[in-house]
Design an enzyme around this catalytic site. Structure first.
Site, PDB file in Angstrom:
ATOM      1  N   HIS A  76      33.691  50.965  38.417  1.00 53.21           N
ATOM      2  CA  HIS A  76      35.127  50.678  38.174  1.00 53.21           C
ATOM      3  C   HIS A  76      35.361  49.585  38.656  1.00 53.21           C
ATOM      4  O   HIS A  76      35.913  49.070  40.258  1.00 53.21           O
ATOM      5  CB  HIS A  76      35.284  51.675  39.165  1.00 53.21           C
ATOM      6  CG  HIS A  76      34.460  52.700  39.872  1.00 53.21           C
ATOM      7  ND1 HIS A  76      34.337  54.584  40.060  1.00 53.21           N
ATOM      8  CD2 HIS A  76      33.825  53.919  38.399  1.00 53.21           C
ATOM      9  CE1 HIS A  76      34.079  55.313  39.630  1.00 53.21           C
ATOM     10  NE2 HIS A  76      33.780  54.949  38.862  1.00 53.21           N
TER      11      HIS A  76
HETATM   12  C1  LIG Z   1      27.626  53.432  33.190  1.00 49.42           C
HETATM   13  C2  LIG Z   1      29.260  54.020  34.126  1.00 49.42           C
HETATM   14  C3  LIG Z   1      29.769  56.088  34.046  1.00 49.42           C
HETATM   15  C4  LIG Z   1      31.558  55.328  34.444  1.00 49.42           C
HETATM   16  N1  LIG Z   1      31.804  56.855  35.022  1.00 49.42           N
HETATM   17  C5  LIG Z   1      32.830  57.103  35.110  1.00 49.42           C
HETATM   18  C6  LIG Z   1      33.609  58.579  35.222  1.00 49.42           C
HETATM   19  O1  LIG Z   1      32.603  59.373  34.972  1.00 49.42           O
HETATM   20  N2  LIG Z   1      34.249  59.122  35.715  1.00 49.42           N
HETATM   21  C7  LIG Z   1      35.409  58.053  35.704  1.00 49.42           C
HETATM   22  O2  LIG Z   1      36.416  58.183  35.895  1.00 49.42           O
HETATM   23  N3  LIG Z   1      35.149  56.690  35.184  1.00 49.42           N
HETATM   24  C8  LIG Z   1      34.043  56.422  34.679  1.00 49.42           C
HETATM   25  N4  LIG Z   1      33.117  54.691  34.775  1.00 49.42           N
HETATM   26  C9  LIG Z   1      34.657  53.603  34.445  1.00 49.42           C
HETATM   27  C10 LIG Z   1      35.359  54.096  33.868  1.00 49.42           C
HETATM   28  O3  LIG Z   1      34.593  54.232  32.494  1.00 49.42           O
HETATM   29  C11 LIG Z   1      36.349  53.225  32.666  1.00 49.42           C
HETATM   30  O4  LIG Z   1      37.394  52.390  34.644  1.00 49.42           O
HETATM   31  C12 LIG Z   1      37.410  52.577  32.405  1.00 49.42           C
HETATM   32  O5  LIG Z   1      36.809  52.759  31.193  1.00 49.42           O
HETATM   33  C13 LIG Z   1      38.361  51.212  32.614  1.00 49.42           C
HETATM   34  O6  LIG Z   1      39.607  51.381  31.426  1.00 49.42           O
HETATM   35  P1  LIG Z   1      39.346  50.128  30.852  1.00 49.42           P
HETATM   36  O7  LIG Z   1      40.599  50.777  29.597  1.00 49.42           O
HETATM   37  O8  LIG Z   1      40.388  49.735  31.858  1.00 49.42           O
HETATM   38  O9  LIG Z   1      38.435  49.063  29.894  1.00 49.42           O
HETATM   39  P2  LIG Z   1      37.436  49.765  29.681  1.00 49.42           P
HETATM   40  O10 LIG Z   1      36.846  50.688  29.356  1.00 49.42           O
HETATM   41  O11 LIG Z   1      35.765  48.938  29.943  1.00 49.42           O
HETATM   42  O12 LIG Z   1      37.656  49.557  27.975  1.00 49.42           O
HETATM   43  C14 LIG Z   1      37.980  47.366  27.939  1.00 49.42           C
HETATM   44  C15 LIG Z   1      37.012  47.034  26.508  1.00 49.42           C
HETATM   45  O13 LIG Z   1      37.988  46.287  26.008  1.00 49.42           O
HETATM   46  C16 LIG Z   1      36.522  45.048  25.669  1.00 49.42           C
HETATM   47  N5  LIG Z   1      36.855  44.118  25.681  1.00 49.42           N
HETATM   48  C17 LIG Z   1      36.859  42.981  26.602  1.00 49.42           C
HETATM   49  N6  LIG Z   1      37.113  41.928  26.568  1.00 49.42           N
HETATM   50  C18 LIG Z   1      37.401  42.077  25.167  1.00 49.42           C
HETATM   51  C19 LIG Z   1      38.308  41.195  24.908  1.00 49.42           C
HETATM   52  N7  LIG Z   1      38.172  39.553  25.394  1.00 49.42           N
HETATM   53  N8  LIG Z   1      38.760  41.328  22.949  1.00 49.42           N
HETATM   54  C20 LIG Z   1      38.920  42.669  22.782  1.00 49.42           C
HETATM   55  N9  LIG Z   1      37.972  43.379  23.929  1.00 49.42           N
HETATM   56  C21 LIG Z   1      37.722  43.068  24.553  1.00 49.42           C
HETATM   57  C22 LIG Z   1      35.461  45.752  26.238  1.00 49.42           C
HETATM   58  O14 LIG Z   1      34.804  45.247  25.199  1.00 49.42           O
HETATM   59  C23 LIG Z   1      35.878  47.093  26.215  1.00 49.42           C
HETATM   60  O15 LIG Z   1      35.333  47.761  24.948  1.00 49.42           O
HETATM   61  C24 LIG Z   1      31.398  54.649  34.793  1.00 49.42           C
HETATM   62  C25 LIG Z   1      32.507  53.101  33.987  1.00 49.42           C
HETATM   63  C26 LIG Z   1      30.518  53.073  33.230  1.00 49.42           C
HETATM   64  C27 LIG Z   1      30.537  51.184  33.028  1.00 49.42           C
END
Ligand SMILES: Cc1cc2nc3c(=O)[nH]c(=O)nc-3n(C[C@H](O)[C@H](O)[C@H](O)COP(=O)(O)OP(=O)(O)OC[C@H]3O[C@@H](n4cnc5c(N)ncnc54)[C@H](O)[C@@H]3O)c2cc1C
Length: 637
Positions: free
Chosen positions: A571
């Protein structure tokens, strides 16, 4: 046959680290994983050290013996790694970098090491079902024009894209990962880390003390995550309002957004049947009379059976309501164009406003997207990196939180097979009574052999192998800490992110309490032996309360920072936080960066402090709000 000096040195080291579990495929895999490291500087430095180890002078300096390492016996290489682990900081770094790499390369794929654990590998082939999205994969240089370009397609980007497209705006989503649907989920652990995880799981804090795990594919973290779906607790919303000055956290606005996203994802507590890991957690908690609760999950028609443990490599049944099967489908249906393999390198600026994004495609071409507004939703490591590459400064990259996780491990007489069963089904907030809102919580995670091998402390090849051979009988109580201290994301010369983060004293003390209590839970659940993830072996045999007390004291004294224990962050949060004051936040209350008009943030970077619970729903709610505000603003112009 080995083909290069680094590979020959890796082969010798891997033989030392793995002993009888060595497989000739390992050094090549190690090189491949190394090639996916975010920072070119780190990669080149490590390759340089590997080359040096194959010279007499380099070997003398780094191992104390003037013998090129590629010729070393397995026993000699093992002794080198053992000395490094106890040596000076640069040597400890080598051990910390290469040990987990060799173990992951050996255990995350089929081979003698993994076969000896009793792990069955993927349960059959992926289903023959059609892919429901048709993302673009530009060949050659290309330019697109739209109303809003969204960078990232995970929890934040997916929701933002759907809400913006639903509002009638022309949306382009740039996702640097690939598109893998149900039919593409091979469930081969190592392949999944390579194809679905950010930098193939190689990202760590700069001191290598905490591994940073995030998803990277169409759907981002929501494709691989464990489906736990907590609304932001009211006390955290109040803290966020006080920290940020943003009224929406307590006015009911964010609460309404939380309800909207939870309803869309079908969040329920009715599909949380515990597997063996969670039954042990529940049993231990019940025997102690401690809090235990079911975890709410974003699933529809989840089988909740043994096969669910592989869902961290993509859910083959489509039950997990990732943004890939929900919001991104809606976005596409409303006309949004999804582009995969598109790595956003910088935000384009004209007339003091963000006017688009320049990206690099998987085939190495330039993709320019011109837009009226840019939404950064690349996650809390990559969003600040993008903004810093684009020339922003101020508070961008500051205040990073990681929810560092460690665990107590228990050895059980009965097989647990900690890789199988519902991803996460039970939790405990027992310690909040004693330690307050920053107390660690307990959850379990599915543990496949590659992850287990990299997480379990390595002291010798035989010791680690013996532990891995018992791994079907291990279980864990994960200790998920809410960090009050902050780290920082910066960018390297090549624009890649670097993460500085240290465990502060208050968080370390709470982590120590968490591990001590987690050991008690495992003991109460019937473990015959309990140990921590410290580099030094710290264990006790349940039965005598004094043994538990001595163990807890030993783990506390051993400490939890600086690589003394395995830490993993699932996270990442807070690195472009929202707030009214530009001296303490990067993004204003309307989600627009303080520095650059037209540039919005809609992901976990926004959190004013750590959420304290699994963050996905909080991310989605904030993205929902960001998209609504932006859509209203663009409609007025
Ligand atoms: C194994 C695992 C288990 C988890 N389990 C849970 C859970 O059970 N419950 C929960 O609440 N949270 C969980 N989390 C955390 C949760 O998934 C994340 O907090 C959440 O997805 C974050 O959302 P976000 O939009 O910030 O980023 P993300 O969902 O990580 O999305 C960011 C995206 O941006 C893309 N990206 C990055 N840089 C670039 C770029 N320069 N250009 C284009 N694209 C780019 C990445 O490839 C990615 O696909 C877990 C995380 C992991 C890894």
């Amino acid at each position: 046959m080995t083909s290069s000096r680094p590979e020959a040195v890796l082969a010798a080291l891997a033989a030392g680290i793995l002993g009888e579990a060595y497989d000739p495929a390992v050094p090549g895999r190690m090189l491949d994983i190394l090639g996916r490291t975010a920072s070119r500087r780190d990669r080149d430095q490590l390759l340089g050290l590997l080359r040096a180890l194959d010279t007499r002078a380099g070997a003398l300096l780094l191992t104390g013996r003037p013998a090129p390492l590629s010729g070393a016996s397995a026993a000699a290489a093992e002794a080198v790694v053992q000395r490094w682990a106890k040596g000076l900081a640069p040597q400890r770094r080598l051990a910390a970098a290469l040990g987990p790499l060799a173990l992951l390369a050996a255990y995350a794929w089929p081979g003698p090491a993994r076969d000896a654990t009793g792990y069955p590998g993927p349960l059959g082939p992926a289903p023959d079902v059609p892919r429901r999205l048709a993302p673009l994969r530009p060949e050659g240089d290309q330019e697109l024009t739209c109303d809003v370009v969204v960078v990232g397609s995970g929890a934040g980007g997916g929701v933002a894209a759907a809400e913006l497209a639903r509002a009638g705006l022309d949306v382009v989503v740039l996702e640097k990962g690939g598109y893998l649907a149900e039919r593409d989920f091979s469930h081969q652990e190592g392949d999944a880390y390579r194809d679905l995880y950010l930098y193939a799981m190689t990202l760590t804090t700069d001191d290598l003390a905490c591994r940073i795990v995030a998803g990277s594919a169409l759907g981002g973290g929501t494709v691989v995550n464990y489906s736990t779906s907590f609304a932001t607790p009211p006390a955290v919303l109040a803290e966020w309002a006080a920290t940020s000055g943003v009224e929406a956290f307590v006015s009911g606005e964010v609460e309404a957004a939380l309800e909207a996203v939870a309803a869309r994802l079908g969040v329920t507590q009715d599909q949380s049947r515990p597997g063996a890991r969670d039954r042990l957690l529940e049993r231990g908690l019940a025997r102690l009379g401690w809090h235990a609760g079911p975890l709410p999950r974003n699933v529809r028609g989840c089988p909740q059976d043994a096969g669910c443990g592989w869902c961290a490599f993509g859910c083959r049944t489509g039950a997990k309501q990732s943004t890939m099967v929900t919001y991104l489908e809606e976005a596409a249906a409303a006309g949004a164009r999804l582009v995969v393999g598109a790595d956003a390198r910088r935000v384009l600026v004209a007339g003091g406003r963000a006017v688009g994004v320049e990206a690099r495609t998987a085939s190495g071409h330039r993709l320019v997207v011109r837009a009226r507004a840019v939404v950064a939703a690349a996650g809390a490591v990559e969003t600040p990196a993008l903004l810093l590459r684009s020339g922003l400064g101020g508070q961008v990259g500051h205040h990073l939180r990681l929810h560092p996780g460690t665990a107590a491990m228990g050895v059980f007489d009965e097989p647990v097979r900690w890789w199988e069963g519902t991803l996460q089904a039970r939790w405990s907030a027992q310690l909040r009574d004693r330690l307050g809102p920053y107390a660690p919580v307990f959850e379990t995670v599915p543990v496949h052999p590659g992850l287990a091998a990299a997480a379990l402390p390595w002291r010798s090849a035989a010791d680690h192998r013996a532990l891995m051979r018992r791994s079907a009988n291990l279980s864990l109580v994960g200790v998920l800490c809410r960090d009050s201290g902050a780290g920082r994301v910066r960018v390297d010369r090549d624009g890649s992110p670097r993460v500085r983060w240290r465990l502060n004293a208050a968080d370390e003390a709470r982590m120590a309490e968490g591990v001590a209590a987690a050991g008690e839970v495992l003991a109460a659940a019937g473990a015959s032996e309990v140990f921590s993830l410290h580099r030094r072996r710290l264990a006790f045999r349940p039965g005598d309360p004094a043994a538990h007390r001595a163990w807890a004291e030993a783990t506390r004294r051993a400490g939890f920072g600086g690589g003394r224990v395995t830490l993993v962050s699932y996270h990442q949060m807070g690195s472009c936080r929202i707030g009214t004051d530009p001296s303490t936040s990067a993004v204003g209350p309307d989600h627009q960066t303080h520095e650059l008009a037209g540039l919005y943030v809609a992901d976990a970077s926004l959190f004013p402090t750590a959420s304290g619970v699994n963050p996905m729903l909080s991310v989605m709610a904030l993205a929902h709000r960001a998209a609504r505000l932006l859509a209203a603003r663009l409609a007025r112009r």
